[in-house]
Design an enzyme around this catalytic site. Structure first.
Site, PDB file in Angstrom:
ATOM      1  N   TYR A 135     -15.561  -0.274   8.126  1.00 19.49           N
ATOM      2  CA  TYR A 135     -13.996  -0.469   7.830  1.00 19.49           C
ATOM      3  C   TYR A 135     -13.869  -0.709   9.851  1.00 19.49           C
ATOM      4  O   TYR A 135     -12.833  -1.445   9.826  1.00 19.49           O
ATOM      5  CB  TYR A 135     -14.524   1.423   7.768  1.00 19.49           C
ATOM      6  CG  TYR A 135     -12.669   1.629   8.017  1.00 19.49           C
ATOM      7  CD1 TYR A 135     -11.435   1.398   6.716  1.00 19.49           C
ATOM      8  CD2 TYR A 135     -12.173   2.506   8.751  1.00 19.49           C
ATOM      9  CE1 TYR A 135     -10.050   1.600   7.184  1.00 19.49           C
ATOM     10  CE2 TYR A 135     -11.380   2.871   9.213  1.00 19.49           C
ATOM     11  CZ  TYR A 135     -10.362   2.610   7.974  1.00 19.49           C
ATOM     12  OH  TYR A 135      -8.574   3.767   8.559  1.00 19.49           O
ATOM     13  N   GLY A 154       0.687  -1.484   0.198  1.00 23.51           N
ATOM     14  CA  GLY A 154       0.286   0.131  -0.089  1.00 23.51           C
ATOM     15  C   GLY A 154       0.983   1.269   0.232  1.00 23.51           C
ATOM     16  O   GLY A 154       0.513   2.334   0.890  1.00 23.51           O
TER      17      GLY A 154
HETATM   18  P1  NAD Z   1      -4.695   5.111   0.429  1.00 22.38           P
HETATM   19  O1  NAD Z   1      -6.095   4.513   0.830  1.00 22.38           O
HETATM   20  O2  NAD Z   1      -4.169   6.505   0.891  1.00 22.38           O
HETATM   21  O3  NAD Z   1      -3.650   3.978   0.215  1.00 22.38           O
HETATM   22  C1  NAD Z   1      -3.996   2.931   0.515  1.00 22.38           C
HETATM   23  C2  NAD Z   1      -3.016   2.461  -0.402  1.00 22.38           C
HETATM   24  O4  NAD Z   1      -3.775   0.531  -0.821  1.00 22.38           O
HETATM   25  C3  NAD Z   1      -3.659   2.664  -1.918  1.00 22.38           C
HETATM   26  O5  NAD Z   1      -1.551   3.258  -2.204  1.00 22.38           O
HETATM   27  C4  NAD Z   1      -4.283   1.133  -2.994  1.00 22.38           C
HETATM   28  O6  NAD Z   1      -3.721   1.385  -4.245  1.00 22.38           O
HETATM   29  C5  NAD Z   1      -3.082   0.520  -1.927  1.00 22.38           C
HETATM   30  N1  NAD Z   1      -4.458  -0.978  -2.378  1.00 22.38           N
HETATM   31  C6  NAD Z   1      -5.632  -0.662  -2.081  1.00 22.38           C
HETATM   32  N2  NAD Z   1      -5.935  -2.149  -2.180  1.00 22.38           N
HETATM   33  C7  NAD Z   1      -4.241  -3.033  -2.631  1.00 22.38           C
HETATM   34  C8  NAD Z   1      -4.280  -4.291  -2.837  1.00 22.38           C
HETATM   35  N3  NAD Z   1      -5.699  -5.558  -2.766  1.00 22.38           N
HETATM   36  N4  NAD Z   1      -3.510  -5.004  -2.407  1.00 22.38           N
HETATM   37  C9  NAD Z   1      -2.411  -3.850  -2.652  1.00 22.38           C
HETATM   38  N5  NAD Z   1      -2.448  -2.638  -2.545  1.00 22.38           N
HETATM   39  C10 NAD Z   1      -3.364  -1.763  -2.177  1.00 22.38           C
HETATM   40  O7  NAD Z   1      -4.634   5.113   2.751  1.00 22.38           O
HETATM   41  P2  NAD Z   1      -3.765   5.372   3.592  1.00 22.38           P
HETATM   42  O8  NAD Z   1      -4.379   6.965   4.172  1.00 22.38           O
HETATM   43  O9  NAD Z   1      -2.248   5.893   3.090  1.00 22.38           O
HETATM   44  O10 NAD Z   1      -3.778   4.408   4.513  1.00 22.38           O
HETATM   45  C11 NAD Z   1      -3.070   3.487   4.872  1.00 22.38           C
HETATM   46  C12 NAD Z   1      -3.474   2.269   5.874  1.00 22.38           C
HETATM   47  O11 NAD Z   1      -3.537   3.357   7.334  1.00 22.38           O
HETATM   48  C13 NAD Z   1      -5.111   1.716   6.150  1.00 22.38           C
HETATM   49  O12 NAD Z   1      -4.398   0.538   6.207  1.00 22.38           O
HETATM   50  C14 NAD Z   1      -5.963   2.745   7.091  1.00 22.38           C
HETATM   51  O13 NAD Z   1      -6.882   2.315   7.631  1.00 22.38           O
HETATM   52  C15 NAD Z   1      -5.152   3.112   8.129  1.00 22.38           C
HETATM   53  N6  NAD Z   1      -5.576   3.940   8.843  1.00 22.38           N
HETATM   54  C16 NAD Z   1      -4.925   5.364   7.768  1.00 22.38           C
HETATM   55  C17 NAD Z   1      -5.747   7.055   8.390  1.00 22.38           C
HETATM   56  C18 NAD Z   1      -6.012   7.743   7.873  1.00 22.38           C
HETATM   57  O14 NAD Z   1      -6.688   9.171   7.721  1.00 22.38           O
HETATM   58  N7  NAD Z   1      -5.214   8.014   6.738  1.00 22.38           N
HETATM   59  C19 NAD Z   1      -6.421   6.634   9.333  1.00 22.38           C
HETATM   60  C20 NAD Z   1      -6.465   5.787  10.314  1.00 22.38           C
HETATM   61  C21 NAD Z   1      -5.812   4.585   9.454  1.00 22.38           C
END
Ligand code: NAD
Length: 317
Positions: A145, A11
């Site tokens: 989620y 990711g």
């Molecule tokens: P994001 O959506 O910006 O990035 C997720 C990435 O995962 C994307 O680049 C997407 O292409 C990739 N992805 C999706 N499905 C995939 C798959 N099947 N195989 C490989 N890659 C895949 O998310 P983020 O904001 O960077 O969040 C990352 C993690 O942190 C997640 O688990 C999210 O739940 C957690 N999180 C984020 C936030 C926030 O505010 N950004 C807050 C709490 C938790």
């Protein structure tokens, strides 16, 4: 410098992944950190190389990659976030749950040194305390989620207890950054507001003015991740996921802070389905367990975060 093996970030093109990959490369050396995402290498403008296109649901490929590359740590970030997940609950469940189980299995089979997986404040629900929500309390999430994060926390704990896997986790609040776009969460407004303020001096917010939510500037989130992963295992008393707090504010409060630097900025409000999600979450988080166990302390408050965001977006402040 890490002498034990390589790190795989799954990711890596996302909001967190693009910055975390960079930070890990600075710490461990560029070639030691493989960026992985389902996006093709051509469309990848984020984390740079080494890069591998992968789907976390393709366990065989992932397993081969870990063996062939000598991966000893995985940072598993791929997920479907809260607002997008409500539009496609089955997909969110599959990617969030099966993806995590694949990584945990590979962690055990491949005898990985460590795994990092982020949880979220979305594990909390309407009956969780709204103010200073404690580490251990009622969760009962109402989004798919949040359900996937809640179940994921227990799976992490299970793999730690049953198989001795050193998996570590943080309940991130809404993360604020200017490098990569946010990926479809309920807290995305706190990033969009900056872009709209700079480009158009106005913003229509999909949450009501007085909706407080826990947030964090990305630099703090990256530092928290690195500090948690560097902590000695004996320091860690939580193997589900640590509460983590940075700052808390409402849309009206962040708008006021932006107005101090862009006086012509105006905000209006048109709440949509995300208001209900936001109302189901706490407004602030008690992270004293993280502070006690591995010395966590945030550095950015509302004023310094707004300053850094606008500076980063190259606005004179
Ligand atoms: P994001 O959506 O910006 O990035 C997720 C990435 O995962 C994307 O680049 C997407 O292409 C990739 N992805 C999706 N499905 C995939 C798959 N099947 N195989 C490989 N890659 C895949 O998310 P983020 O904001 O960077 O969040 C990352 C993690 O942190 C997640 O688990 C999210 O739940 C957690 N999180 C984020 C936030 C926030 O505010 N950004 C807050 C709490 C938790």
């Amino acid at each position: 410098m890490n002498k034990t093996g390589k790190i795989l970030v799954i990711g890596a093109c996302g909001q967190i992944g693009s910055e975390l990959t960079q930070a890990l490369r600075e710490q461990y050396g560029n070639d030691q950190v493989i960026a992985g995402d389902r996006l093709s290498a051509e469309s990848n403008t984020g984390p740079g190389r080494p890069y591998v296109q992968l789907d976390v649901l393709d366990k065989d490929h992932l397993s081969r990659l870990v063996k062939e590359e000598g991966v000893t740590q995985i940072y598993h970030l791929a997920a479907v976030l809260s607002a997008t997940g409500e539009k496609n609950p089955q997909l969110a469940w599959q990617i969030n749950m099966q993806g995590l189980l694949n990584v945990l299995d590979i962690g055990v089979e491949g005898r990985l040194e460590k795994v990092f997986w982020p949880s979220s404040i979305a594990v909390f629900g309407p009956d969780s305390p709204k103010k200073d929500c404690p580490q251990q309390t009622v969760t009962e999430p109402t989004t798919v989620y949040g359900i996937s994060k809640c179940a994921g926390e227990y799976w992490c704990n299970y793999y730690h207890q049953k198989y001795g896997l050193d998996v570590r986790s943080l309940r991130f609040p809404g993360l604020i950054s200017y490098l990569a776009a946010p990926g479809g969460g309920t807290t995305d407004y706190a990033v969009d507001i900056f872009h709209q303020a700079v480009e158009h001096a106005e913003y229509t917010c999909y949450l009501e003015a007085d909706t407080p939510l826990p947030m964090m500037y990305m630099n703090d989130a990256i530092r928290a991740t690195l500090e948690l992963m560097d902590a000695h295992p004996d320091q860690l008393t939580v193997r589900t996921s640590y509460n983590l707090a940075g700052l808390s504010f409402t849309p009206a409060e962040i708008a006021e802070a932006i107005k101090k630097r862009i006086p012509e900025f105006r905000i209006s409000y048109a709440p949509d389905f995300r208001q209900q999600i936001a109302e189901s979450w706490p407004g602030s988080i008690d992270d004293r367990t993280a502070r006690q166990d591995w010395g966590w302390k945030p550095r950015f408050d509302l004023e310094t975060m707004v300053h850094e965001m606008l500076k980063g977006m190259k606005v004179t402040v």
